[in-house]
Design a protein around this motif. Sequence first.
Motif, short mmCIF file in Angstrom:
data_model
loop_
_atom_site.label_atom_id
_atom_site.label_comp_id
_atom_site.label_asym_id
_atom_site.label_seq_id
_atom_site.Cartn_x
_atom_site.Cartn_y
_atom_site.Cartn_z
N VAL A 1 15.24 7.56 -12.10
CA VAL A 1 15.55 6.18 -11.73
C VAL A 1 14.33 5.29 -11.93
N ASP A 2 13.15 5.81 -11.58
CA ASP A 2 11.92 5.04 -11.84
C ASP A 2 11.82 4.69 -13.32
N ALA A 3 12.05 5.67 -14.17
CA ALA A 3 11.93 5.45 -15.62
C ALA A 3 12.98 4.45 -16.10
N LEU A 4 14.18 4.54 -15.58
CA LEU A 4 15.24 3.60 -15.96
C LEU A 4 14.85 2.18 -15.58
N VAL A 5 14.40 2.00 -14.35
CA VAL A 5 14.03 0.66 -13.89
C VAL A 5 12.85 0.13 -14.69
N ASP A 6 11.84 0.97 -14.94
CA ASP A 6 10.68 0.52 -15.72
C ASP A 6 11.09 0.11 -17.12
N GLY A 7 12.02 0.84 -17.73
CA GLY A 7 12.49 0.48 -19.05
C GLY A 7 13.22 -0.84 -19.07
N LEU A 8 14.00 -1.11 -18.03
CA LEU A 8 14.74 -2.37 -17.96
C LEU A 8 13.83 -3.54 -17.66
N ARG A 9 12.75 -3.28 -16.95
CA ARG A 9 11.81 -4.35 -16.65
C ARG A 9 10.99 -4.78 -17.87
N GLY A 10 10.77 -3.85 -18.77
CA GLY A 10 9.98 -4.17 -19.94
C GLY A 10 8.52 -4.37 -19.60
N ASP A 11 7.99 -5.55 -19.89
CA ASP A 11 6.57 -5.82 -19.71
C ASP A 11 6.23 -6.27 -18.29
N ASP A 12 7.20 -6.30 -17.40
CA ASP A 12 6.97 -6.76 -16.03
C ASP A 12 7.22 -5.61 -15.07
N PRO A 13 6.22 -4.75 -14.82
CA PRO A 13 6.47 -3.56 -14.02
C PRO A 13 6.77 -3.84 -12.55
N ALA A 14 6.23 -4.90 -11.96
CA ALA A 14 6.54 -5.31 -10.58
C ALA A 14 6.31 -4.19 -9.57
N VAL A 15 5.30 -3.36 -9.82
CA VAL A 15 5.06 -2.25 -8.91
C VAL A 15 4.60 -2.72 -7.54
N ASP A 16 3.98 -3.90 -7.46
CA ASP A 16 3.59 -4.44 -6.16
C ASP A 16 4.82 -4.68 -5.29
N ALA A 17 5.87 -5.20 -5.89
CA ALA A 17 7.11 -5.42 -5.14
C ALA A 17 7.71 -4.10 -4.69
N ASP A 18 7.58 -3.07 -5.53
CA ASP A 18 8.09 -1.75 -5.14
C ASP A 18 7.37 -1.23 -3.90
N ALA A 19 6.06 -1.43 -3.85
CA ALA A 19 5.29 -0.99 -2.69
C ALA A 19 5.71 -1.75 -1.44
N VAL A 20 5.97 -3.05 -1.60
CA VAL A 20 6.43 -3.85 -0.47
C VAL A 20 7.79 -3.35 0.02
N LEU A 21 8.67 -2.95 -0.90
CA LEU A 21 9.97 -2.43 -0.52
C LEU A 21 9.82 -1.15 0.32
N GLU A 22 8.96 -0.25 -0.13
CA GLU A 22 8.77 1.00 0.61
C GLU A 22 8.30 0.71 2.04
N THR A 23 7.35 -0.19 2.18
CA THR A 23 6.84 -0.54 3.50
C THR A 23 7.91 -1.22 4.34
N THR A 24 8.63 -2.15 3.73
CA THR A 24 9.64 -2.91 4.46
C THR A 24 10.75 -2.01 4.97
N LEU A 25 11.24 -1.11 4.12
CA LEU A 25 12.32 -0.21 4.55
C LEU A 25 11.86 0.68 5.70
N SER A 26 10.60 1.07 5.68
CA SER A 26 10.06 1.88 6.77
C SER A 26 9.99 1.08 8.06
N GLU A 27 9.49 -0.15 7.98
CA GLU A 27 9.35 -0.96 9.18
C GLU A 27 10.69 -1.40 9.76
#
Length: 485
Positions: free
Chosen positions: A181-207
Amino acid sequence: MTDGEKKASAIDGANRKPPFSEAFKQFIVEDWEPYDAQLPDALPASQWTPARHAAVVEHFPSATVVVPAGAYRVRSNDTDHRFRPHSAFAWLSGLGDEREPDAVFVVSAERGATLFFRPRCPRTEEEFYASSRYGEMWVGQRDSLEEMSARLQLPCQDIRGLEEALTGEDLVVLRGVDPAVDALVDGLRGDDPAVDADAVLETTLSEMRLVKDAFEIDEMRRACDATRVGFEAVARELPNAVVKGRGERWVEGVFGLHARHLGNTVGYDTISAGGDHANTLHWIRNDGDLSSDDLILLDAGVEVDSLYTADVTRTLPVGGTFTPAQRRVYDVVLAAQTAGIEACRPGAKFTDPHTAAVTVLAEFFEELGILPVSAEQALSEEGGQWRRWMVHGTSHHLGLDVHDCAQARREVYRGGDLAEGMIITVEPGIYFKSSDLLVPEEYRGIGVRIEDDILITADGNENLSASLPRDADEVEAWLADLQQH
């Protein structure tokens, strides 16, 4: 053959299965009873998941949030570990048990919530009898799209349409759960990896999961009730654990039997530590003998089918009676735990129960004369010498994970306040290793921990695991009663 095809071939054991004849292929699909036309009842969690979906959308109003369940993990060759979905996926979807490998939960403001998973195929397809990953002959009857939708009370789609559904979306993914799924999303994003937003999601779901809703609290009550049954079974079996040898394994097995019978499994590897093994904090080898003179520290919890787990520790005299030295250490730990529980209230700091508990312990260590400084000095930021005999924290959050919400920010978790609906452990201990020459000889080799699961209420707290005795006299009476019946 592509890498994906090679992996699927290995999973299905294609390199060792005999080929299917044409006659068999025609015969296997004939004369099956139709599937039940009646749709299944909605899962109890489905009443609570819409509010969770709305909370995610509120935090990510312009994004499509992608949360995988995860995939099987190889145990050995083509044998997998039992599947357990990622806790965030379970929380959002409402699915528990071993469901649903390879599934993906997707939610956005525009589309709402959708579960993508692999529905069962018609019995006329080869997957029905040939696939050890999805085939009904191998893993049992899977849900149709309509059946899963009825269970979850939300739309469901075939996972094979996930890429098309996500194309063109502003994607945020819970990274590290499913590499595909990571690879699929990265492929669809193209040149915009947005990994910072992914880290925020992990933290937010935990909190988001720090405060439990009413469904979650009820599930935690069920987990604690089932855990009590497991501890009672262990108490009855302690004489057998001594006689049969390798008693730590006997205790582990007895508890595990009840965890599987009453729930999904154990919530974590059981610690069954007799004698000096109790002074190894994460003793999970559980391969030692037990003596009637020993204490056994049992740290165990049942994970119910919804995946919520208890986490309880009791330290029991194997022969039924504490020695004077064992009771002295035990009573101090109980006093420390009682002080910690009394500090559990809304608005208190998360660290308050720890401070209250270790203050009691440090004063005992000073009384024994084993601290190089006063208890007050040891408890200061410049001190900490008391940690030689109590090196871990007193509390952690508890829920879908035994160490729940671990990706929350430090200032929200350890630096945060307790609030109504949170569930934390209170678990002080004293660990006097047999080799510790500072400890008076009569106490060496004694390890004691007492742990309960504490719900923060509007006006204080509720001990969810209070049905298991804590007082030393009550523990002895409890053991005697259970072993007589």
